[in-house]
Design a protein around this motif. Structure first.
Motif, PDB file in Angstrom:
ATOM      1  N   GLY A 129       0.827  -1.111  -0.078  1.00  0.00           N
ATOM      2  CA  GLY A 129       0.055   0.084  -0.011  1.00  0.00           C
ATOM      3  C   GLY A 129       0.701   1.227   0.022  1.00  0.00           C
ATOM      4  N   ALA A 130       2.167   1.154  -0.305  1.00  0.00           N
ATOM      5  CA  ALA A 130       2.747   2.366  -0.388  1.00  0.00           C
ATOM      6  C   ALA A 130       2.556   3.348  -1.450  1.00  0.00           C
ATOM      7  CB  ALA A 130       4.301   2.048  -0.540  1.00  0.00           C
ATOM      8  N   THR A 131       2.687   4.758  -1.280  1.00  0.00           N
ATOM      9  CA  THR A 131       2.646   5.666  -2.186  1.00  0.00           C
ATOM     10  C   THR A 131       3.975   5.905  -2.949  1.00  0.00           C
ATOM     11  OG1 THR A 131       0.744   6.484  -1.552  1.00  0.00           O
ATOM     12  CG2 THR A 131       2.005   7.976  -2.639  1.00  0.00           C
ATOM     13  N   PRO A 132       4.193   5.241  -4.351  1.00  0.00           N
ATOM     14  CA  PRO A 132       5.403   5.703  -4.985  1.00  0.00           C
ATOM     15  C   PRO A 132       5.438   7.118  -5.469  1.00  0.00           C
ATOM     16  CG  PRO A 132       4.100   4.164  -6.403  1.00  0.00           C
ATOM     17  CD  PRO A 132       3.326   4.286  -4.923  1.00  0.00           C
ATOM     18  N   VAL A 133       6.603   7.802  -5.295  1.00  0.00           N
ATOM     19  CA  VAL A 133       6.613   9.051  -5.982  1.00  0.00           C
ATOM     20  C   VAL A 133       7.795   9.228  -6.995  1.00  0.00           C
ATOM     21  CG1 VAL A 133       5.317  10.382  -4.040  1.00  0.00           C
ATOM     22  CG2 VAL A 133       7.654   9.851  -3.711  1.00  0.00           C
ATOM     23  N   VAL A 134       7.840   9.820  -7.901  1.00  0.00           N
ATOM     24  CA  VAL A 134       8.758  10.064  -8.936  1.00  0.00           C
ATOM     25  C   VAL A 134       8.950  11.325  -9.052  1.00  0.00           C
ATOM     26  CG1 VAL A 134       7.148   9.728 -10.984  1.00  0.00           C
ATOM     27  CG2 VAL A 134       9.610   8.784 -11.197  1.00  0.00           C
ATOM     28  N   ASP A 135      10.431  11.655  -9.374  1.00  0.00           N
ATOM     29  CA  ASP A 135      10.897  12.774  -9.728  1.00  0.00           C
ATOM     30  C   ASP A 135      10.506  12.991 -11.177  1.00  0.00           C
ATOM     31  OD1 ASP A 135      12.617  14.953 -10.924  1.00  0.00           O
ATOM     32  OD2 ASP A 135      13.527  15.063  -8.833  1.00  0.00           O
TER      33      ASP A 135
END
Length: 316
Positions: A129-135
């Motif tokens: 359930g992580a929220t991945p974030v990307v530059d």
């Protein structure tokens, strides 16, 4: 290896902030930074901020949001299934938990999109359930030159919204109104092609950029949802099933290059996979708050088990 590849969100704890480990402590910290005008600068510099260890709960969420998101926006023209649970506060998504949600910048396909997003973890999942974030810079650099060149003139989005019964979201849910005139007026500002269909539905065609430059940093980032609007971006089995139901132009949403040329399946898959591969996971603890610059950072969702409740709000 560039500095971009090492990016991850800045984690701020009560100890670092020098305040009590409570929602009141976070509110004091945010109020001071807002009064000093340094919160905006910090967000642009760090791109994403995780406030952890403050134990924020639903009863104290509104004052936190008031400081993080001045002038909260409604999720108008949003294509993700959500439920409104407060004053412009929504469930983050209602896609089934077994699926990954690929990287995207909120409402990047629309003529008006938020500059900030805030996520609040009311209940962390049992697993995952992580929220991945990307530059967005890293995502852009990760793509083959052939793809970025082909998207240089932008992305053509097609939406087919039913009038109350059908596949996908209705136009009433999408625009949070049942007033056709209100929807028409809203879309008139977007330079979109708009058609009300005989069956009560709404067809929208929009040309939007594939990359944008941040108004403060002038940094160019990948900023579109071409892979999410492409059947291949949903996975081989889903793509095949949708192709058997109806042609792409009749799906709830579809995408082409700016001139109408189809986007090859392999391109959509590459955009999806390299965005996910370039992402950093924000693993939730209940009470965490995540603030992101929606132009600089894309986000998604990892699969999970057990109950999970993450709320989202946004501002201009």
């Amino acid at each position: 290896m560039s500095a971009v590849q090492h990016w991850e969100p800045r984690v701020i704890t009560p100890a670092e902030a020098g305040v009590a480990p409570s929602a009141a402590g976070l509110i004091d910290y945010l109020r001071d930074r807002t009064d000093q005008g340094t919160l905006d600068q910090l967000l642009v510099e760090e791109k994403a901020l995780v406030f952890r260890g403050f134990g924020v709960d639903p009863d104290h969420l509104d004052p936190v949001m008031d400081l993080l998101l001045p002038g909260r926006l409604a999720y108008v023209h949003g294509n993700s299934p959500r439920t409104k649970v407060g004053d412009n506060v929504y469930t983050s998504t209602e896609y089934p938990p077994e699926y990954t949600i690929s990287m995207h910048n909120e409402l990047s396909y629309a003529h008006s999109y938020p500059s900030r997003l805030m996520f609040f973890c009311q209940q962390a999942a049992e697993t995952g359930g992580a929220t991945p974030v990307v530059d967005g810079v890293r995502w852009l650099e990760a793509l083959d030159d052939e793809i970025t060149a082909a998207f240089a003139d932008g992305v053509r989005y097609l939406q087919n919204l039913h009038g109350g019964m059908g596949l996908g979201k209705s136009w009433q849910d999408t625009f949070e109104t049942s007033d056709r005139d209100e929807v028409t007026a809203f879309l008139a500002e977007s330079a979109a092609q708009v058609e009300w269909t005989k069956d009560g539905g709404l067809r929208i065609i929009q040309l939007r950029p594939a990359t944008i430059k941040h108004p403060v940093t002038n940094t160019e980032v990948w900023f579109n949802q071409a892979d999410q609007w492409h059947p291949a971006g949903l996975g081989d089995e889903t793509a095949r099933a949708l192709a058997q139901i109806m042609p792409a132009e009749e799906l709830p949403q579809a995408v082409t290059l700016a001139d109408g040329t189809p986007v090859p399946d392999a391109w959509a898959v590459q955009i999806r996979d390299r965005g996910l591969d370039s992402a950093v996971d924000v693993n939730w603890n209940s009470g965490d708050v995540l603030l992101i610059d929606n132009l600089l950072v894309g986000h998604g969702r990892r699969p999970f088990t057990g109950a999970r409740r993450v709320l989202v709000a946004m501002s201009a």
